[in-house]
Design a protein around this motif. Structure first.
Motif, PDB file in Angstrom:
ATOM      1  N   GLU A  23       2.557 -54.782  29.736  1.00 15.13           N
ATOM      2  CA  GLU A  23       2.391 -54.972  31.508  1.00 15.13           C
ATOM      3  C   GLU A  23       3.104 -55.292  31.896  1.00 15.13           C
ATOM      4  OE1 GLU A  23      -2.046 -57.529  32.054  1.00 15.13           O
ATOM      5  OE2 GLU A  23      -2.681 -56.058  30.332  1.00 15.13           O
ATOM      6  N   GLU A  24       4.196 -56.110  31.363  1.00 19.71           N
ATOM      7  CA  GLU A  24       5.304 -56.568  31.763  1.00 19.71           C
ATOM      8  C   GLU A  24       6.042 -56.206  32.199  1.00 19.71           C
ATOM      9  OE1 GLU A  24       7.704 -60.484  30.078  1.00 19.71           O
ATOM     10  OE2 GLU A  24       8.262 -59.047  28.847  1.00 19.71           O
ATOM     11  N   THR A  25       6.355 -54.793  31.526  1.00 16.99           N
ATOM     12  CA  THR A  25       7.386 -53.858  31.744  1.00 16.99           C
ATOM     13  C   THR A  25       6.481 -52.885  32.549  1.00 16.99           C
ATOM     14  OG1 THR A  25       7.845 -53.378  28.927  1.00 16.99           O
ATOM     15  CG2 THR A  25       8.166 -51.644  30.463  1.00 16.99           C
ATOM     16  N   VAL A  26       5.640 -52.296  33.022  1.00 19.20           N
ATOM     17  CA  VAL A  26       5.067 -51.495  33.949  1.00 19.20           C
ATOM     18  C   VAL A  26       5.384 -52.579  34.990  1.00 19.20           C
ATOM     19  CG1 VAL A  26       2.812 -51.114  35.143  1.00 19.20           C
ATOM     20  CG2 VAL A  26       3.053 -50.483  32.639  1.00 19.20           C
ATOM     21  N   THR A  27       5.422 -53.988  35.292  1.00 20.03           N
ATOM     22  CA  THR A  27       5.036 -54.082  36.487  1.00 20.03           C
ATOM     23  C   THR A  27       7.113 -54.446  36.898  1.00 20.03           C
ATOM     24  OG1 THR A  27       3.720 -56.413  36.179  1.00 20.03           O
ATOM     25  CG2 THR A  27       5.632 -57.419  37.327  1.00 20.03           C
ATOM     26  N   MET A  28       7.557 -54.502  35.940  1.00 19.99           N
ATOM     27  CA  MET A  28       8.789 -54.540  36.090  1.00 19.99           C
ATOM     28  C   MET A  28       9.301 -52.731  36.808  1.00 19.99           C
ATOM     29  SD  MET A  28      12.295 -52.754  35.299  1.00 19.99           S
ATOM     30  CE  MET A  28      11.709 -52.268  32.963  1.00 19.99           C
ATOM     31  N   LEU A  73      14.073 -42.177  41.583  1.00 21.69           N
ATOM     32  CA  LEU A  73      14.189 -42.914  39.761  1.00 21.69           C
ATOM     33  C   LEU A  73      13.499 -42.355  38.768  1.00 21.69           C
ATOM     34  CD1 LEU A  73      12.581 -47.148  40.618  1.00 21.69           C
ATOM     35  CD2 LEU A  73      14.827 -46.144  40.525  1.00 21.69           C
ATOM     36  N   GLN A  74      14.601 -42.183  37.514  1.00 20.75           N
ATOM     37  CA  GLN A  74      13.866 -42.054  36.340  1.00 20.75           C
ATOM     38  C   GLN A  74      13.957 -42.406  35.427  1.00 20.75           C
ATOM     39  OE1 GLN A  74      13.108 -38.411  35.064  1.00 20.75           O
ATOM     40  NE2 GLN A  74      12.790 -39.591  33.626  1.00 20.75           N
ATOM     41  N   PHE A  75      12.667 -42.907  34.695  1.00 23.65           N
ATOM     42  CA  PHE A  75      12.575 -44.002  34.059  1.00 23.65           C
ATOM     43  C   PHE A  75      12.685 -43.284  32.566  1.00 23.65           C
ATOM     44  CE2 PHE A  75      10.347 -45.780  37.095  1.00 23.65           C
ATOM     45  CZ  PHE A  75      10.477 -47.073  37.784  1.00 23.65           C
ATOM     46  N   HIS A  76      13.614 -43.876  31.374  1.00 24.00           N
ATOM     47  CA  HIS A  76      13.216 -43.119  30.246  1.00 24.00           C
ATOM     48  C   HIS A  76      13.235 -45.135  29.771  1.00 24.00           C
ATOM     49  CE1 HIS A  76      16.450 -40.335  31.471  1.00 24.00           C
ATOM     50  NE2 HIS A  76      16.581 -40.600  31.810  1.00 24.00           N
ATOM     51  N   ILE A  77      11.809 -44.834  28.866  1.00 23.13           N
ATOM     52  CA  ILE A  77      10.814 -45.860  28.291  1.00 23.13           C
ATOM     53  C   ILE A  77      10.803 -45.825  26.596  1.00 23.13           C
ATOM     54  CG2 ILE A  77       9.104 -46.637  28.080  1.00 23.13           C
ATOM     55  CD1 ILE A  77       8.099 -45.773  30.942  1.00 23.13           C
ATOM     56  N   PHE A  78      11.436 -46.374  25.764  1.00 24.69           N
ATOM     57  CA  PHE A  78      11.084 -46.602  24.725  1.00 24.69           C
ATOM     58  C   PHE A  78      10.558 -47.377  24.211  1.00 24.69           C
ATOM     59  CE2 PHE A  78      15.237 -45.113  26.024  1.00 24.69           C
ATOM     60  CZ  PHE A  78      16.442 -44.082  25.359  1.00 24.69           C
ATOM     61  N   ALA A  79       9.406 -47.267  23.585  1.00 26.84           N
ATOM     62  CA  ALA A  79       8.208 -47.935  23.207  1.00 26.84           C
ATOM     63  C   ALA A  79       7.663 -48.011  21.924  1.00 26.84           C
ATOM     64  CB  ALA A  79       7.073 -47.937  24.649  1.00 26.84           C
ATOM     65  N   ASP A 103      -1.014 -45.859  26.261  1.00 29.39           N
ATOM     66  CA  ASP A 103      -1.064 -46.938  28.055  1.00 29.39           C
ATOM     67  C   ASP A 103      -0.138 -47.084  28.657  1.00 29.39           C
ATOM     68  OD1 ASP A 103      -2.965 -47.533  26.349  1.00 29.39           O
ATOM     69  OD2 ASP A 103      -2.457 -49.743  25.484  1.00 29.39           O
ATOM     70  N   PHE A 104       0.933 -46.331  28.323  1.00 29.46           N
ATOM     71  CA  PHE A 104       2.122 -46.458  29.471  1.00 29.46           C
ATOM     72  C   PHE A 104       1.598 -45.373  30.413  1.00 29.46           C
ATOM     73  CE2 PHE A 104       5.548 -48.885  26.998  1.00 29.46           C
ATOM     74  CZ  PHE A 104       5.688 -49.660  28.460  1.00 29.46           C
ATOM     75  N   GLN A 105       1.099 -44.064  29.115  1.00 30.11           N
ATOM     76  CA  GLN A 105       0.976 -42.856  30.111  1.00 30.11           C
ATOM     77  C   GLN A 105      -0.420 -43.043  31.361  1.00 30.11           C
ATOM     78  OE1 GLN A 105       0.396 -40.566  26.958  1.00 30.11           O
ATOM     79  NE2 GLN A 105       2.238 -38.910  27.208  1.00 30.11           N
TER      80      GLN A 105
END
Length: 181
Positions: free
Chosen positions: A13-18, A30-36, A43-45
């Motif tokens: 949730e903190e990451t999605v808020t950012m 923007l192109q996000f590169h999310i390492f998780a 959940d990110f999707q």
């Protein structure tokens, strides 16, 4: 504009808020590169695919990965998974420049403003960061660090603007050497 973040544990949730704050304020795409960690990917999707502003961003999810030698140590080197950022030039080989941010960042201005500093880099500059602290009496590095750090108070690697092409060109061999030693 490429933005990377590393999220592990309870940081979804903190990451999605950012990411939302970056989307809302930014002017350019923007192109996000999310390492998780793998359990967070679905959940990110769901959360990102459900956001408004779909035309303002794209994202790619990546697994957390470290060199096979000492992978456990790399994962624990900083906060959970934060050392992943050290390997971004090796993983994102087709990305020329990148803004790396920690999950606890909140944008109050367009990412474009930070991105514009890339044009101010001289031919030898590869990254831009801010001091860790302005007041040495309460800085962490100068009071507790047992390893070398830059300047009087160290630098904050929670927001790093990087020219990845230059990093790979000039420091790739040294980085690979350091990783394998």
């Amino acid at each position: 504009m490429h933005l990377a973040v590393v999220a592990c544990g309870e940081r979804l949730e903190e990451t999605v808020t950012m990411l939302k704050s970056a989307i809302i304020f930014s002017i350019k795409h923007l192109q996000f590169h999310i390492f998780a960690e793998d359990p967070l990917h679905r959940d990110f999707q769901v959360m990102l695919d459900g956001l408004a502003y779909q035309g303002k961003f794209n994202y790619t999810l990546y697994p957390i990965s470290f060199p096979t030698e000492n992978a456990v140590e790399w994962k624990k080197l900083f906060k959970p998974c934060a050392s992943q950022r050290l390997f971004l030039p090796l993983i994102l080989r087709d990305v020329d420049s990148l803004l790396y941010v920690d999950t606890d960042i909140l944008f109050l201005r367009p990412v474009d403003d930070i991105w514009s500093f890339l044009k101010k880099f001289n031919s030898s500059q590869i990254a831009a960061m801010a001091p860790e602290h302005e007041e040495p009496r309460i800085g962490w590095y100068n009071r507790f660090a047992r390893h070398p750090y830059y300047g009087k108070t160290g630098i904050n690697s929670g927001v790093m603007l990087m020219n990845m092409t230059r990093i790979r060109r000039k420091y790739f061999k040294m980085l690979v050497f350091i990783i394998h030693v």
